[in-house]
Scaffold this active site. Structure first.
Site, PDB file in Angstrom:
ATOM      1  N   LYS A  22      48.537  21.068  33.400  1.00 54.70           N
ATOM      2  CA  LYS A  22      47.168  20.764  33.866  1.00 54.70           C
ATOM      3  C   LYS A  22      46.419  22.078  34.138  1.00 54.70           C
ATOM      4  O   LYS A  22      45.265  22.234  33.749  1.00 54.70           O
ATOM      5  CB  LYS A  22      47.250  19.937  35.160  1.00 54.70           C
ATOM      6  CG  LYS A  22      45.952  19.877  35.933  1.00 54.70           C
ATOM      7  CD  LYS A  22      46.082  19.097  37.224  1.00 54.70           C
ATOM      8  CE  LYS A  22      46.452  19.897  38.429  1.00 54.70           C
ATOM      9  NZ  LYS A  22      45.405  20.722  39.030  1.00 54.70           N
ATOM     10  N   ASN A  23      47.105  23.016  34.786  1.00 50.80           N
ATOM     11  CA  ASN A  23      46.409  24.236  35.185  1.00 50.80           C
ATOM     12  C   ASN A  23      46.142  25.188  34.024  1.00 50.80           C
ATOM     13  O   ASN A  23      45.478  26.206  34.189  1.00 50.80           O
ATOM     14  CB  ASN A  23      47.189  24.949  36.299  1.00 50.80           C
ATOM     15  CG  ASN A  23      47.092  24.192  37.613  1.00 50.80           C
ATOM     16  OD1 ASN A  23      46.332  23.223  37.719  1.00 50.80           O
ATOM     17  ND2 ASN A  23      47.849  24.620  38.610  1.00 50.80           N
ATOM     18  N   ARG A  94      38.090  21.293  42.269  1.00 51.55           N
ATOM     19  CA  ARG A  94      37.768  22.710  42.393  1.00 51.55           C
ATOM     20  C   ARG A  94      37.695  23.396  41.028  1.00 51.55           C
ATOM     21  O   ARG A  94      36.888  24.302  40.821  1.00 51.55           O
ATOM     22  CB  ARG A  94      38.838  23.368  43.257  1.00 51.55           C
ATOM     23  CG  ARG A  94      38.570  24.793  43.534  1.00 51.55           C
ATOM     24  CD  ARG A  94      39.544  25.320  44.534  1.00 51.55           C
ATOM     25  NE  ARG A  94      39.544  26.768  44.559  1.00 51.55           N
ATOM     26  CZ  ARG A  94      38.718  27.508  45.272  1.00 51.55           C
ATOM     27  NH1 ARG A  94      37.827  26.942  46.035  1.00 51.55           N
ATOM     28  NH2 ARG A  94      38.786  28.823  45.236  1.00 51.55           N
ATOM     29  N   ARG A 123      39.505  27.097  50.856  1.00 48.71           N
ATOM     30  CA  ARG A 123      39.337  27.390  49.423  1.00 48.71           C
ATOM     31  C   ARG A 123      37.960  27.965  49.067  1.00 48.71           C
ATOM     32  O   ARG A 123      37.179  27.356  48.332  1.00 48.71           O
ATOM     33  CB  ARG A 123      39.636  26.135  48.583  1.00 48.71           C
ATOM     34  CG  ARG A 123      40.992  25.556  48.890  1.00 48.71           C
ATOM     35  CD  ARG A 123      41.374  24.446  47.953  1.00 48.71           C
ATOM     36  NE  ARG A 123      41.984  24.927  46.722  1.00 48.71           N
ATOM     37  CZ  ARG A 123      42.444  24.140  45.767  1.00 48.71           C
ATOM     38  NH1 ARG A 123      42.349  22.846  45.887  1.00 48.71           N
ATOM     39  NH2 ARG A 123      42.991  24.632  44.682  1.00 48.71           N
ATOM     40  N   ILE A 125      35.087  30.620  47.365  1.00 48.54           N
ATOM     41  CA  ILE A 125      34.935  31.102  45.980  1.00 48.54           C
ATOM     42  C   ILE A 125      34.358  32.518  45.958  1.00 48.54           C
ATOM     43  O   ILE A 125      33.835  32.970  44.953  1.00 48.54           O
ATOM     44  CB  ILE A 125      34.010  30.165  45.157  1.00 48.54           C
ATOM     45  CG1 ILE A 125      32.767  29.804  45.965  1.00 48.54           C
ATOM     46  CG2 ILE A 125      34.734  28.932  44.674  1.00 48.54           C
ATOM     47  CD1 ILE A 125      31.643  29.296  45.138  1.00 48.54           C
ATOM     48  N   LEU A 127      35.648  35.403  45.802  1.00 51.98           N
ATOM     49  CA  LEU A 127      36.181  36.375  44.826  1.00 51.98           C
ATOM     50  C   LEU A 127      35.588  36.152  43.434  1.00 51.98           C
ATOM     51  O   LEU A 127      35.329  37.111  42.701  1.00 51.98           O
ATOM     52  CB  LEU A 127      37.711  36.279  44.773  1.00 51.98           C
ATOM     53  CG  LEU A 127      38.424  36.555  46.107  1.00 51.98           C
ATOM     54  CD1 LEU A 127      39.917  36.297  45.988  1.00 51.98           C
ATOM     55  CD2 LEU A 127      38.184  38.003  46.546  1.00 51.98           C
ATOM     56  N   ILE A 328      49.806  30.728  50.982  1.00 56.22           N
ATOM     57  CA  ILE A 328      48.651  30.683  50.076  1.00 56.22           C
ATOM     58  C   ILE A 328      47.510  29.824  50.651  1.00 56.22           C
ATOM     59  O   ILE A 328      46.359  30.262  50.684  1.00 56.22           O
ATOM     60  CB  ILE A 328      49.043  30.137  48.679  1.00 56.22           C
ATOM     61  CG1 ILE A 328      50.260  30.897  48.112  1.00 56.22           C
ATOM     62  CG2 ILE A 328      47.861  30.208  47.712  1.00 56.22           C
ATOM     63  CD1 ILE A 328      50.043  32.337  47.765  1.00 56.22           C
TER      64      ILE A 328
HETATM   65  C1  UD1 Z   1      45.068  27.366  41.346  1.00 57.67           C
HETATM   66  C2  UD1 Z   1      45.738  26.090  40.881  1.00 57.67           C
HETATM   67  C3  UD1 Z   1      46.379  25.367  42.060  1.00 57.67           C
HETATM   68  C4  UD1 Z   1      47.316  26.310  42.810  1.00 57.67           C
HETATM   69  C5  UD1 Z   1      46.619  27.622  43.161  1.00 57.67           C
HETATM   70  C6  UD1 Z   1      47.555  28.657  43.753  1.00 57.67           C
HETATM   71  C7  UD1 Z   1      44.372  25.458  38.982  1.00 57.67           C
HETATM   72  C8  UD1 Z   1      43.409  24.508  38.381  1.00 57.67           C
HETATM   73  N1  UD1 Z   1      44.732  25.248  40.246  1.00 57.67           N
HETATM   74  O1  UD1 Z   1      44.049  26.983  42.244  1.00 57.67           O
HETATM   75  O2  UD1 Z   1      47.108  24.252  41.553  1.00 57.67           O
HETATM   76  O3  UD1 Z   1      47.725  25.689  44.014  1.00 57.67           O
HETATM   77  O4  UD1 Z   1      46.039  28.209  41.974  1.00 57.67           O
HETATM   78  O5  UD1 Z   1      48.623  28.894  42.905  1.00 57.67           O
HETATM   79  O6  UD1 Z   1      44.845  26.368  38.324  1.00 57.67           O
HETATM   80  N2  UD1 Z   1      40.706  32.373  47.578  1.00 57.67           N
HETATM   81  C9  UD1 Z   1      39.734  33.060  48.255  1.00 57.67           C
HETATM   82  N3  UD1 Z   1      38.570  33.317  47.599  1.00 57.67           N
HETATM   83  C10 UD1 Z   1      38.346  32.952  46.313  1.00 57.67           C
HETATM   84  C11 UD1 Z   1      39.356  32.249  45.622  1.00 57.67           C
HETATM   85  C12 UD1 Z   1      40.542  31.986  46.284  1.00 57.67           C
HETATM   86  O7  UD1 Z   1      39.895  33.407  49.418  1.00 57.67           O
HETATM   87  O8  UD1 Z   1      37.261  33.223  45.773  1.00 57.67           O
HETATM   88  C13 UD1 Z   1      41.970  32.054  48.264  1.00 57.67           C
HETATM   89  C14 UD1 Z   1      42.171  30.536  48.401  1.00 57.67           C
HETATM   90  O9  UD1 Z   1      41.502  30.023  49.518  1.00 57.67           O
HETATM   91  C15 UD1 Z   1      43.672  30.450  48.541  1.00 57.67           C
HETATM   92  C16 UD1 Z   1      44.165  31.592  47.645  1.00 57.67           C
HETATM   93  O10 UD1 Z   1      43.051  32.456  47.462  1.00 57.67           O
HETATM   94  O11 UD1 Z   1      44.039  30.702  49.874  1.00 57.67           O
HETATM   95  C17 UD1 Z   1      44.691  31.122  46.303  1.00 57.67           C
HETATM   96  O12 UD1 Z   1      43.667  30.409  45.623  1.00 57.67           O
HETATM   97  P1  UD1 Z   1      43.520  30.434  44.035  1.00 57.67           P
HETATM   98  O13 UD1 Z   1      44.618  31.259  43.451  1.00 57.67           O
HETATM   99  O14 UD1 Z   1      42.120  30.813  43.718  1.00 57.67           O
HETATM  100  O15 UD1 Z   1      43.742  28.928  43.687  1.00 57.67           O
HETATM  101  P2  UD1 Z   1      42.920  28.031  42.671  1.00 57.67           P
HETATM  102  O16 UD1 Z   1      42.535  28.832  41.489  1.00 57.67           O
HETATM  103  O17 UD1 Z   1      41.898  27.265  43.394  1.00 57.67           O
END
Ligand code: UD1
Length: 419
Positions: A22-23, A94, A123, A125, A127, A328
């Protein structure tokens, strides 16, 4: 409302085939926007999240044909326009935000409502947005919408504060047509990032280093249509590994990639599960005395947060004290409350769950609080005494293809009940 009803205690046996990730498929569908042409994605897992992102693309005038029998999606993005996608759909998950990078690249800007998704933490965005700004976009967040505008995207060196999967993918997609070179440092290394880069390169992008901490993207003028078959789902694979372990059964899991599963294999082996790899299959034998273990979730190649709830369920049946630390997502222990209804003895201490293994779990009505939590509750139900009913299973349908059918084929007493 549908629910999954399980009568615990069956031994599992036989083989299960793993679907594509899926990811991987979600960002790949988003990336098709960059082609302005026809893309064909094979081996697509027919999941709720895949339908959502396909409908989002349709809402901006892409022509999307889903062939459920052949597991194929054909996406023609030649008529896509800069218009508002359906906010209702965007808020559902998301990963919707992954269309932002490709749209900025193709149209020099885009406006999108803030995305939704599993309720496992705040969660943010930030970054993603910092990355777009570093490429020269003006980014504004107002009234629940993000707007990015750029006369021209220009390559830059971007250091991510955290190796976010989504931010790495979004920035990579925005940067493919930026002028000059972009380097993403402290990038996420998940296998799905490399899969996306492979697809983008097949479309004509020039990306090297994906899957490592530093990704180099040399801007190209434009991309063309392509076809791709996404990699296997390491989280579904891990979920079935835990299914064998928690039911003390021996099963064969087909269509896996051992490399992606190393962190899961390492921890389950430490717990005493017997695991043998035969090409693209794993033999997993949980029919032995297991030991408690400690686990800390980390970005890849660390132990995946998406396997934390399933392993928490397993460890709640293993005699002794295990500690699971979630680094995480800050709110990813909601399944613990539900597991306690089944007799699990788990205490949350900050970011850690302290698990005292119990002799047996007992069936109960429990709620899938998010996608992986729901899968974990099914696994607990397989091992529990009596009947377990998992409600709110729409979460599970977002990420598992026919989970109850696959488990039934392995011998579980499980069914979906539509009410
Ligand atoms: C992706 C996966 C999800 C998985 C996660 C971590 C997909 C569609 N989903 O989610 O299944 O659980 O990776 O392996 O691929 N963060 C920030 N700022 C940002 C972005 C992220 O602080 O701009 C933080 C998030 O809050 C979280 C951490 O970074 O604490 C990891 O998030 P991220 O790796 O971005 O996860 P997703 O891409 O949402």
């Amino acid at each position: 409302m549908s629910k999954i009803v399980i009568k615990g205690g069956s031994n599992l046996h036989g083989e299960v085939n793993i679907s594509a990730a899926k990811n991987s498929v979600l960002p790949i569908i988003a990336a098709s926007i960059l082609s302005g042409d026809k893309c064909i994605i094979d081996n697509v897992p027919m999941l709720e999240d895949v339908f959502v992102i396909s409908n989002i693309l349709k809402s901006i005038s892409a022509d999307v044909t889903i062939d459920k029998k052949l597991n194929k999606i054909i996406i023609d993005t030649s008529n896509i326009s800069y218009c508002d996608p359906c906010s209702e759909l965007v808020k559902k998950m998301r990963a919707s935000f992954l269309i932002m990078g490709p749209m900025i690249s193709r149209f020099g800007g885009f406006k999108l409502c803030l995305p939704g998704g599993c309720n496992i933490g705040t969660r943010p965005i930030d970054l993603h947005l910092k990355g777009f700004a570093a490429l020269g976009a003006k980014v504004n967040v107002e009234h629940g919408f993000v707007e990015a505008k750029a006369k021209k995207l220009i390559g830059n060196k971007i250091y991510l504060d955290f190796p976010s999967v989504g931010a790495t993918e979004n920035i990579m997609m925005a940067a493919v047509t930026a002028e000059g070179e972009t380097i993403i440092e402290n990038a996420a290394e998940e296998p799905e990032i490399k899969d996306l880069a492979d697809f983008l390169n097949s479309m004509g992008a020039n990306i090297t280093g994906a899957g490592s901490r530093a990704i180099h993207i040399k801007g190209v003028k434009n991309l063309k249509g392509s076809s791709h078959s996404p990699i296997c789902d390491r989280i579904e694979s891990g979920t079935f590994m835990v299914a064998a372990a928690i039911t003390k059964s021996k099963i064969r899991i087909n269509g896996i990639n051992e490399e992606y599963l190393k962190p899961i294999i390492a921890k389950l082996t430490e717990a005493g599960v017997y695991i043998r790899c035969e090409g693209n299959s794993l033999i997993v034998d949980g029919n032995r005395e297991l030991n408690p273990i400690d686990i800390k979730t980390m970005p890849y190649p660390g132990f995946p947060t998406d396997m934390q709830s399933q392993v928490t369920g397993l460890l709640s049946t293993v005699k002794g004290t295990s500690i699971v630390t979630e680094t995480i997502f800050e709110n990813r222990f909601m399944h613990v409350m539900e597991m306690k209804r089944m007799g699990a003895n788990i205490k949350i201490d900050g970011r850690s769950a302290v698990i005292e293994g119990v002799d047996k779990l007992t069936g109960a009505e429990v709620k899938a609080t998010d996608l992986r939590a729901g899968a974990a509750l099914i696994l607990c139900g397989l091992a529990a005494e009596g009947k377990t009913e998992v409600i709110d299973i729409y979460h599970i349908d977002r990420g598992y293809v026919d989970i109850e059918k696959k488990l039934k084929l392995l011998g579980a007493d499980i069914e979906r009940v539509n009410e």
